[in-house]
Design an enzyme around this catalytic site. Structure first.
Site, mmCIF file in Angstrom:
data_model
loop_
_atom_site.group_PDB
_atom_site.id
_atom_site.type_symbol
_atom_site.label_atom_id
_atom_site.label_comp_id
_atom_site.label_asym_id
_atom_site.label_seq_id
_atom_site.Cartn_x
_atom_site.Cartn_y
_atom_site.Cartn_z
ATOM 1 N N PHE A 93 -1.510 -12.715 -2.966
ATOM 2 C CA PHE A 93 -1.710 -12.809 -4.572
ATOM 3 C C PHE A 93 -1.142 -11.469 -5.177
ATOM 4 C CE2 PHE A 93 -4.826 -9.677 -6.619
ATOM 5 C CZ PHE A 93 -5.051 -9.142 -5.192
ATOM 6 N N LYS A 94 -0.960 -10.418 -4.237
ATOM 7 C CA LYS A 94 -0.220 -9.296 -4.808
ATOM 8 C C LYS A 94 1.328 -9.649 -5.600
ATOM 9 C CE LYS A 94 -2.696 -5.626 -2.677
ATOM 10 N NZ LYS A 94 -3.667 -6.490 -1.711
ATOM 11 N N ASP A 95 1.841 -10.795 -5.106
ATOM 12 C CA ASP A 95 3.040 -11.186 -5.631
ATOM 13 C C ASP A 95 3.007 -11.201 -7.297
ATOM 14 O OD1 ASP A 95 4.728 -11.299 -3.311
ATOM 15 O OD2 ASP A 95 4.028 -13.176 -2.848
ATOM 16 N N ALA A 109 3.148 -7.844 -8.812
ATOM 17 C CA ALA A 109 4.399 -6.814 -8.597
ATOM 18 C C ALA A 109 5.474 -7.785 -9.284
ATOM 19 C CB ALA A 109 4.495 -7.025 -7.176
#
Ligand SMILES: *Cc1c(COP(=O)(O)O)cnc(C)c1O
Length: 431
Positions: A106-108, A111
Site C-alpha cells: 500500500f505504500k505505493d 509514494a
C-alpha cells in the site's frame, strides 16, 4: 489551506512549503489548520465515481491555492493508476486490497502521489530536488518505483548490505535512470545516521535536498482517499468499521482525517503485532514508546509510532475522544500464522502477515458488535512473504508477474563504508 505543526511551535505554512520541508522545523508533523468539509451530496455521488475522481474532490481543498484544479487532476490521475478492489470475504467482511501497485504494497499509493507533487515543485522552483532515503526494506522499493523517471528529481536510497531480502534489493536497485541505490556496509541505523548527517551538511543553494519519509504531508494525505472509495462501494449509507494493520499509524490517521471530513465510520480498529504501544495506550491511557521487537509482520515493527501525534491532533488531544472511536488489539506471530491458515481453509483467500493482523482485528471487534459491516485493509501481496504464507497454507504462493520480471535483472548499487567521506562526493556529483 494552511498547515500547522503538531508541536504548535511553527508558523502556519502552505502545502507547498510543508511538502518540501517534510518535518516541521519544531520537530512536529504537519497537519491541516482546519478540516475542510466537502458537502454531503458530493460524498453521496462517490458511488458513481472512480478512485481518481473521488481523490480529486478530497484532495482539492488541501492543495489549493498552491495547485490549480488541472494540476491536482493530473496528480491524482498519474498516481492512482492501480485498482483497489473491495473483495467480499464473508457475509459482513470485506478486504480492501491496496497491494496492486508496482511494488505490491500500500505504500505505493503515498509514494506515487508524493513523487508527482515533488516533480511539479522541482519544475516550479527551477531547481533540482535530491531525495535522500534510508530503508530497511519495503519503503525503498516503493520510493524508487514512484520516482523513477520523474523529471528534476534524483533519488538516493541507502540500504544495509546483506540485510534486506534479494527481492527487496532488486526492487530498489534495478531501475537505473534517476534512482541511485547505495549499499552501505553496515546496519539500517548507519544508513539513517548517514542520511541525517548528509542533510545537515548541505548548504541551501541551487538544489533542494529532502526526504521521502512517511511523515511527509504528501505521502499522508493520499492515504485518506481509498477509505471514501471503500465506503462508496459498500452500501454507501451505513457507517463502516475499518480495521487497519498499523505500525507508524500513517494509514489509520489518514482514515481519521477522512472521517473528520464527513466519511461515516462506526469505529476504527487499530490492529498491531506485539509492538502494541497504541493498543496499550487505549487500554491504560499511558503512551510508552519503547524499542521495537521483530515479528513476521515486520513493516509494523514500530516502537514509537510517528503519526500518533496526528491521531491525537485529529481527536482534539483528547484520550476520551480517541478511546471512544478506536479499538486496539494486538496479535502474536502464532495467531497471525493461524489466521492465514484459517482464512485460506475457510474462504480460499490468501492473506499476507500484515493483512492477517487486520483480519484478526475485524473479527475481534465483530465478536462484540456482530451486526457491523467491517473492512480490513490488505496492505501487502502475500507473494512478498512467500515463506510464512506457504508454511501456513501448505501451498506455494504464485509469483506475480511484477516480481517474476525482477528476478533476472542485475543489481546495480554503489558500495560505501558507513562514513560520509565518499558518499558526500557522490551526492554532490548528482547536482
Ligand atoms: C508500512 C506498512 C504497514 C503499516 O502502516 P503504517 O501507516 O506505518 O501504520 C502495514 N502493512 C504493510 C504491508 C506496510 O508496508
Amino acid at each position: 489551506m494552511r498547515y500547522i505543526s503538531t508541536n504548535r511551535k511553527t508558523a502556519p505554512t502552505t502545502f507547498y512549503k510543508a511538502v518540501l520541508a517534510g518535518l516541521a522545523p519544531d520537530g512536529g508533523l504537519f497537519v491541516p489548520e482546519h478540516i475542510p468539509l466537502p458537502d454531503v451530496s458530493a460524498i453521496r455521488r462517490f458511488a458513481n465515481m472512480s478512485l481518481p475522481e473521488i481523490a480529486f474532490v478530497v484532495a482539492k481543498p488541501f492543495m489549493q491555492p498552491d495547485f490549480t484544479d488541472e494540476e491536482i487532476k493530473q496528480i491524482v490521475d498519474e498516481s492512482l493508476t492501480m485498482p483497489v478492489p473491495l473483495v467480499q470475504v464473508d457475509e459482513k467482511i470485506w478486504a480492501l486490497e491496496l497491494f496492486h501497485g508496482p511494488t505490491l504494497a500500500f505504500k505505493d499509493v503515498g509514494a506515487r502521489f508524493l513523487a508527482r507533487v515533488l516533480g511539479r515543485l522541482a519544475g516550479r522552483e527551477k531547481k533540482k530536488i535530491i531525495i535522500l532515503t534510508a530503508t530497511s526494506g519495503d519503503t525503498g522499493g516503493a520510493v524508487a518505483h514512484a520516482f523513477h523517471r520523474v523529471p528534476g528529481v534524483e533519488v538516493v536510497i541507502l540500504y544495509p548490505r546483506g540485510r534486506i531480502s534479494a527481492m527487496q534489493e532488486r526492487q530498489i536497485a534495478t531501475l537505473g535512470a534517476n534512482i541511485w541505490p547505495v549499499r552501505i556496509n553496515g546496519t539500517f541505523d548507519d544508513c539513517q545516521r548517514l542520511v541525517k548527517d548528509t542533510f545537515s551538511g548541505f548548504e541551501p543553494g541551487n538544489v533542494i535536498v529532502t526526504s521521502a519519509n512517511s511523515i511527509n504531508l504528501a505521502r499522508w494525505l493520499p492515504q485518506s482517499f481509498y477509505y471514501f472509495y471503500a465506503w462508496s462501494r459498500l452500501s454507501g449509507k451505513a457507517p463502516v468499521v475499518f480495521s487497519v494493520p498499523s505500525g507508524n499509524f500513517g494509514n489509520l490517521s489518514a482514515g481519521v482525517l477522512a472521517q473528520k471530513m464527513g466519511l461515516p465510520v462506526q469505529a476504527w480498529v487499530a490492529a498491531t503485532n506485539i509492538n502494541d504501544v497504541v493498543p496499550e495506550y487505549l487500554r491504560t491511557a499511558m503512551f510508552s514508546p519503547r524499542p521495537s521487537v521483530p515479528t513476521i509482520s515486520n513493516a509494523m515493527d514500530v516502537g514509537n509510532p510517528s503519526n500518533f501525534s496526528r491521531l491525537c491532533y485529529l481527536y482534539g488531544e483528547s484520550y476520551e475522544q480517541l478511546s471512544q472511536h478506536l479499538s486496539g488489539y494486538a496479535f502474536t506471530d502464532n495467531l497471525t500464522r493461524e489466521a492465514i491458515a484459517e482464512v485460506y481453509r475457510k474462504y480460499n483467500y490468501v492473506l499476507d502477515p500484515h493483512t492477517a493482523i487486520a483480519y484478526l482485528g475485524i473479527c475481534t471487534y465483530r465478536q462484540k458488535h456482530p451486526e457491523s459491516e467491517g473492512v480490513f485493509l490488505a496492505t501487502a501481496h502475500p507473494a512478498k512473504f512467500p515463506d510464512v504464507v506457504q508454511e501456513a497454507t501448505g501451498k506455494p504462493v504464485p509469483l506475480p508477474e511484477l516480481l517474476a520480471a525482477l528476478s533476472g535483472k542485475p543489481v546495480k548499487s554503489r558500495d560505501f563504508e558507513p562514513s560520509l567521506s565518499g558518499l558526500s562526493e557522490f551526492i554532490r556529483e548528482l547536482i
